[in-house]
Scaffold this motif. Structure first.
Motif, PDB file in Angstrom:
ATOM      1  N   SER A  73       8.937  44.066  13.498  1.00  0.00           N
ATOM      2  CA  SER A  73       9.735  43.489  12.425  1.00  0.00           C
ATOM      3  C   SER A  73       9.568  44.369  11.199  1.00  0.00           C
ATOM      4  N   VAL A  74      10.657  44.530  10.453  1.00  0.00           N
ATOM      5  CA  VAL A  74      10.599  45.284   9.199  1.00  0.00           C
ATOM      6  C   VAL A  74      11.193  44.437   8.091  1.00  0.00           C
ATOM      7  N   MET A  75      10.720  44.701   6.869  1.00  0.00           N
ATOM      8  CA  MET A  75      11.232  43.973   5.714  1.00  0.00           C
ATOM      9  C   MET A  75      11.452  44.929   4.549  1.00  0.00           C
ATOM     10  N   LEU A  76      12.585  44.761   3.901  1.00  0.00           N
ATOM     11  CA  LEU A  76      12.864  45.405   2.630  1.00  0.00           C
ATOM     12  C   LEU A  76      12.782  44.281   1.608  1.00  0.00           C
ATOM     13  N   VAL A  77      12.040  44.484   0.543  1.00  0.00           N
ATOM     14  CA  VAL A  77      11.803  43.392  -0.390  1.00  0.00           C
ATOM     15  C   VAL A  77      11.998  43.855  -1.828  1.00  0.00           C
ATOM     16  N   GLN A  78      12.535  42.968  -2.618  1.00  0.00           N
ATOM     17  CA  GLN A  78      12.764  43.221  -4.036  1.00  0.00           C
ATOM     18  C   GLN A  78      11.430  43.429  -4.753  1.00  0.00           C
ATOM     19  N   ASP A  79      11.397  44.353  -5.660  1.00  0.00           N
ATOM     20  CA  ASP A  79      10.209  44.600  -6.462  1.00  0.00           C
ATOM     21  C   ASP A  79       9.879  43.352  -7.282  1.00  0.00           C
ATOM     22  N   GLU A  80       8.601  43.078  -7.422  1.00  0.00           N
ATOM     23  CA  GLU A  80       8.166  41.893  -8.174  1.00  0.00           C
ATOM     24  C   GLU A  80       8.700  41.888  -9.602  1.00  0.00           C
ATOM     25  N   THR A  81       8.758  43.057 -10.210  1.00  0.00           N
ATOM     26  CA  THR A  81       9.201  43.125 -11.611  1.00  0.00           C
ATOM     27  C   THR A  81      10.694  42.847 -11.763  1.00  0.00           C
ATOM     28  N   ALA A  83      12.325  40.489  -9.856  1.00  0.00           N
ATOM     29  CA  ALA A  83      12.617  39.143  -9.357  1.00  0.00           C
ATOM     30  C   ALA A  83      12.689  38.111 -10.487  1.00  0.00           C
ATOM     31  N   LYS A  84      13.650  37.203 -10.378  1.00  0.00           N
ATOM     32  CA  LYS A  84      13.733  36.085 -11.316  1.00  0.00           C
ATOM     33  C   LYS A  84      12.572  35.123 -11.091  1.00  0.00           C
ATOM     34  N   SER A  85      12.191  34.960  -9.818  1.00  0.00           N
ATOM     35  CA  SER A  85      11.066  34.097  -9.455  1.00  0.00           C
ATOM     36  C   SER A  85      10.231  34.813  -8.396  1.00  0.00           C
ATOM     37  N   ILE A  86       8.941  34.860  -8.604  1.00  0.00           N
ATOM     38  CA  ILE A  86       8.054  35.503  -7.643  1.00  0.00           C
ATOM     39  C   ILE A  86       8.070  34.765  -6.298  1.00  0.00           C
ATOM     40  N   PHE A  87       8.474  33.486  -6.314  1.00  0.00           N
ATOM     41  CA  PHE A  87       8.534  32.688  -5.091  1.00  0.00           C
ATOM     42  C   PHE A  87       9.830  32.897  -4.309  1.00  0.00           C
ATOM     43  N   ALA A  88      10.772  33.588  -4.884  1.00  0.00           N
ATOM     44  CA  ALA A  88      12.068  33.751  -4.220  1.00  0.00           C
ATOM     45  C   ALA A  88      12.582  35.177  -4.374  1.00  0.00           C
ATOM     46  N   ARG A  89      11.736  36.142  -4.051  1.00  0.00           N
ATOM     47  CA  ARG A  89      12.184  37.532  -4.123  1.00  0.00           C
ATOM     48  C   ARG A  89      13.261  37.787  -3.072  1.00  0.00           C
ATOM     49  N   LYS A  90      14.250  38.564  -3.438  1.00  0.00           N
ATOM     50  CA  LYS A  90      15.294  38.958  -2.498  1.00  0.00           C
ATOM     51  C   LYS A  90      14.647  39.809  -1.410  1.00  0.00           C
ATOM     52  N   ARG A  91      15.028  39.534  -0.148  1.00  0.00           N
ATOM     53  CA  ARG A  91      14.437  40.285   0.956  1.00  0.00           C
ATOM     54  C   ARG A  91      15.382  40.324   2.146  1.00  0.00           C
ATOM     55  N   LEU A  92      15.196  41.361   2.927  1.00  0.00           N
ATOM     56  CA  LEU A  92      16.004  41.602   4.110  1.00  0.00           C
ATOM     57  C   LEU A  92      15.046  41.940   5.243  1.00  0.00           C
ATOM     58  N   THR A  93      15.060  41.115   6.280  1.00  0.00           N
ATOM     59  CA  THR A  93      14.145  41.292   7.404  1.00  0.00           C
ATOM     60  C   THR A  93      14.951  41.555   8.667  1.00  0.00           C
ATOM     61  N   PHE A  94      14.454  42.463   9.486  1.00  0.00           N
ATOM     62  CA  PHE A  94      15.114  42.772  10.751  1.00  0.00           C
ATOM     63  C   PHE A  94      14.116  42.777  11.891  1.00  0.00           C
ATOM     64  N   GLU A  95      14.554  42.323  13.053  1.00  0.00           N
ATOM     65  CA  GLU A  95      13.859  42.590  14.301  1.00  0.00           C
ATOM     66  C   GLU A  95      14.415  43.942  14.742  1.00  0.00           C
ATOM     67  N   VAL A  96      13.525  44.882  15.041  1.00  0.00           N
ATOM     68  CA  VAL A  96      13.976  46.231  15.396  1.00  0.00           C
ATOM     69  C   VAL A  96      13.294  46.717  16.665  1.00  0.00           C
TER      70      VAL A  96
END
Length: 178
Positions: A73-81, A83-96
């Motif tokens: 599994s891989v994840m691309l995730v929004q930088d903490e700085t 994000a509007k909320s640290i609990f809801a960072r934008k992210r994209l996960t794939f099974e690869v």
């Protein structure tokens, strides 16, 4: 959801997902060894030919894992700085599926060129080292999370089918304090 609403959702989200992929330089890798011990790491990537190209050293734990288990599994995730909320960072996960690309394969040259275009001299140098191997990570399904209540499954042969995960009435429960 009606076909019309589904089409509008797709037209709105797919460009946003593509922009998000292009804006990230690294992905998180969740791999396992032969006895399924987990390991999380990261790798810089370049997008080309329907996959993520990465260079991984045989000396790294995740390099050894990829030789033993190609599903991960891989994840691309929004930088903490960002994000509007640290609990809801934008992210994209794939099974690869990780496919090793040998140096004598034409695909190696394509992946190498994509990595060099994105990362310059460092990618050029690493791709010439004998302990670094190239892998193409090909996604089979995905999940895009924009924030609270905004999770979307990505399916289909080109991951262009978008389904909003509504929870169908389940949602998040509320804890009541006494």
């Amino acid at each position: 959801m009606t076909d019309e609403k589904q089409q509008r959702l797709k037209e709105r989200l797919l460009p946003e997902i593509e922009e998000f992929k292009q804006s990230r330089q690294t992905l998180l890798l969740a791999s396992t060894d032969a006895v399924h011990n987990p390991n999380v790491s990261y790798a810089p990537f370049a997008l080309a030919n329907g996959g993520f190209y990465i260079l991984i050293s045989d000396l790294a734990k995740h390099g050894k894992n990829l030789k033993q288990q190609q599903g991960l599994s891989v994840m691309l995730v929004q930088d903490e700085t960002e994000a509007k909320s640290i609990f809801a960072r934008k992210r994209l996960t794939f099974e690869v599926q990780a496919e090793p690309i040998s140096r004598d394969n034409d695909e190696f040259a394509k992946g190498r060129a994509a990595l060099i275009e994105r990362f310059g001299e460092m990618a050029e140098n690493l791709s010439g080292l004998s302990d670094f191997n190239m892998y193409k990570l090909t996604p089979s399904r995905g999940l895009f999370v924009k924030g609270f209540g905004q999770a979307f499954q990505l399916t289909g042969s080109e991951l262009t089918d978008v389904n909003w995960m509504t929870g169908e009435g389940k949602g998040h429960g509320h804890r009541i304090s006494a």
